[in-house]
Design a protein around this motif. Structure first.
Motif, short mmCIF file in Angstrom:
data_model
loop_
_atom_site.label_atom_id
_atom_site.label_comp_id
_atom_site.label_asym_id
_atom_site.label_seq_id
_atom_site.Cartn_x
_atom_site.Cartn_y
_atom_site.Cartn_z
N THR A 1 0.83 -1.19 0.00
CA THR A 1 0.00 0.00 0.00
C THR A 1 0.87 1.25 0.00
O THR A 1 2.05 1.20 0.36
N LEU A 2 0.27 2.32 -0.38
CA LEU A 2 0.93 3.63 -0.41
C LEU A 2 0.01 4.59 0.32
O LEU A 2 -1.15 4.75 -0.06
N ILE B 1 7.51 -2.73 -9.00
CA ILE B 1 8.26 -1.91 -8.05
C ILE B 1 9.28 -2.77 -7.29
O ILE B 1 10.41 -2.35 -7.05
N LYS B 2 8.90 -3.99 -6.95
CA LYS B 2 9.78 -4.89 -6.19
C LYS B 2 11.07 -5.23 -6.93
O LYS B 2 12.09 -5.49 -6.31
N VAL B 3 11.02 -5.27 -8.25
CA VAL B 3 12.23 -5.66 -8.99
C VAL B 3 13.07 -4.45 -9.42
O VAL B 3 14.15 -4.63 -9.99
N LEU B 4 12.60 -3.25 -9.14
CA LEU B 4 13.37 -2.05 -9.46
C LEU B 4 14.18 -1.60 -8.25
O LEU B 4 13.79 -1.83 -7.11
N PRO B 5 15.30 -0.93 -8.50
CA PRO B 5 16.12 -0.45 -7.38
C PRO B 5 15.58 0.87 -6.80
O PRO B 5 16.26 1.89 -6.82
N LEU B 6 14.36 0.82 -6.31
CA LEU B 6 13.78 2.01 -5.68
C LEU B 6 12.87 1.59 -4.55
O LEU B 6 12.36 0.48 -4.51
N LEU C 1 13.53 0.78 -1.53
CA LEU C 1 14.01 -0.30 -0.67
C LEU C 1 14.07 0.18 0.78
O LEU C 1 13.97 -0.60 1.71
N ASN C 2 14.23 1.50 0.95
CA ASN C 2 14.23 2.16 2.25
C ASN C 2 13.94 3.64 2.00
O ASN C 2 13.79 4.06 0.86
N VAL C 3 13.90 4.45 3.05
CA VAL C 3 13.54 5.86 2.88
C VAL C 3 14.60 6.66 2.12
O VAL C 3 14.29 7.70 1.54
N THR C 4 15.83 6.17 2.09
CA THR C 4 16.88 6.93 1.40
C THR C 4 16.76 6.85 -0.12
O THR C 4 17.38 7.65 -0.81
N ASN C 5 16.01 5.89 -0.64
CA ASN C 5 15.85 5.81 -2.10
C ASN C 5 14.37 5.69 -2.50
O ASN C 5 14.02 4.96 -3.42
N CYS C 6 13.53 6.43 -1.79
CA CYS C 6 12.10 6.40 -2.08
C CYS C 6 11.54 7.82 -2.08
O CYS C 6 11.32 8.42 -1.02
N PHE C 7 11.30 8.34 -3.29
CA PHE C 7 10.79 9.69 -3.47
C PHE C 7 9.58 9.64 -4.39
O PHE C 7 9.45 8.72 -5.19
N LEU C 8 8.72 10.63 -4.27
CA LEU C 8 7.47 10.64 -5.01
C LEU C 8 7.28 12.01 -5.66
O LEU C 8 7.55 13.04 -5.04
N ILE C 9 6.82 11.98 -6.90
CA ILE C 9 6.41 13.21 -7.58
C ILE C 9 5.00 12.97 -8.12
O ILE C 9 4.56 11.82 -8.28
N TYR C 10 4.28 14.05 -8.39
CA TYR C 10 2.93 13.93 -8.94
C TYR C 10 2.56 15.25 -9.62
O TYR C 10 3.16 16.29 -9.35
N LEU D 1 9.05 14.46 -2.94
CA LEU D 1 8.73 14.21 -1.54
C LEU D 1 9.36 12.88 -1.12
O LEU D 1 9.12 11.85 -1.76
N GLN D 2 10.15 12.90 -0.05
CA GLN D 2 10.79 11.67 0.44
C GLN D 2 9.82 10.91 1.34
O GLN D 2 9.07 11.50 2.12
N ALA D 3 9.84 9.59 1.24
CA ALA D 3 8.99 8.74 2.07
C ALA D 3 9.37 8.91 3.54
O ALA D 3 10.55 9.01 3.88
N GLN D 4 8.37 8.92 4.41
CA GLN D 4 8.63 8.95 5.85
C GLN D 4 8.93 7.56 6.38
O GLN D 4 9.60 7.41 7.39
N ALA D 5 8.40 6.55 5.70
CA ALA D 5 8.63 5.17 6.12
C ALA D 5 8.50 4.25 4.92
O ALA D 5 7.72 4.51 4.01
N VAL D 6 9.28 3.19 4.92
CA VAL D 6 9.19 2.14 3.90
C VAL D 6 9.22 0.81 4.67
O VAL D 6 10.13 0.57 5.46
N TYR D 7 8.22 0.00 4.44
CA TYR D 7 8.13 -1.28 5.12
C TYR D 7 8.55 -2.38 4.15
O TYR D 7 7.97 -2.50 3.07
N PRO D 8 9.55 -3.16 4.51
CA PRO D 8 10.08 -4.17 3.59
C PRO D 8 9.09 -5.31 3.33
O PRO D 8 8.20 -5.57 4.14
N ASP D 9 9.28 -5.95 2.20
CA ASP D 9 8.49 -7.14 1.85
C ASP D 9 9.05 -8.30 2.67
O ASP D 9 10.18 -8.72 2.48
N THR D 10 8.25 -8.78 3.60
CA THR D 10 8.71 -9.87 4.47
C THR D 10 8.04 -11.20 4.12
O THR D 10 8.28 -12.20 4.79
#
Length: 136
Positions: free
Chosen positions: A1-2, A62-67, A69-78, A100-109
């Protein structure tokens, strides 16, 4: 979810998910993904927080792209077509220069599951099918 949080109540019924692009960097992004219409609003429609349920196709890609993965590489534009507020005013767009940088990214567990396989005796090829895209 986003989960998207706005500074005022917006009308989730006007949400247009292809307005959203995820980036792996605020500047000089090398990987990005634009959501499709198959990702949809989940939950309340009039709220300052909208939850988008990613489609299996969007989530898998999204899971197979290098983006993200954590908050340091997760940004959003619209763009301004993302959503309207309750007075039908367009949201202010965020471009690459103001992502806009993500405040949190929850890994696929959840581990992938082998769903099925095929064996071709003629050419000796085994084809494996998994529950999600695999990065091989």
């Amino acid at each position: 979810t986003l989960n998207l949080t706005f500074n005022e109540t917006v009308d989730g019924g006007t949400l247009y998910t292809p307005s959203i692009t995820l980036l792996n960097a605020a500047v000089n992004s090398t990987s990005n993904y634009t959501l499709t219409l198959t990702s949809i609003l989940s939950g309340a429609t009039l709220s300052s927080v909208l939850t988008i349920q990613l489609s299996a196709a969007d989530a898998g890609l999204i899971k197979v792209l290098p983006l993200c993965l954590n908050v340091t590489n997760c940004f959003l534009i619209y763009d301004t077509g993302l959503v309207l507020d309750t007075l039908h005013t367009s949201v202010i767009a965020r471009s690459v220069n103001n992502s806009l940088q993500a405040q949190a990214v929850y890994p696929d567990t959840v581990p992938p599951v082998l769903v099925s396989f095929n064996f071709n005796r003629q050419n000796g090829i085994i084809t494996l099918s998994f529950s999600e895209p695999m990065n091989i």
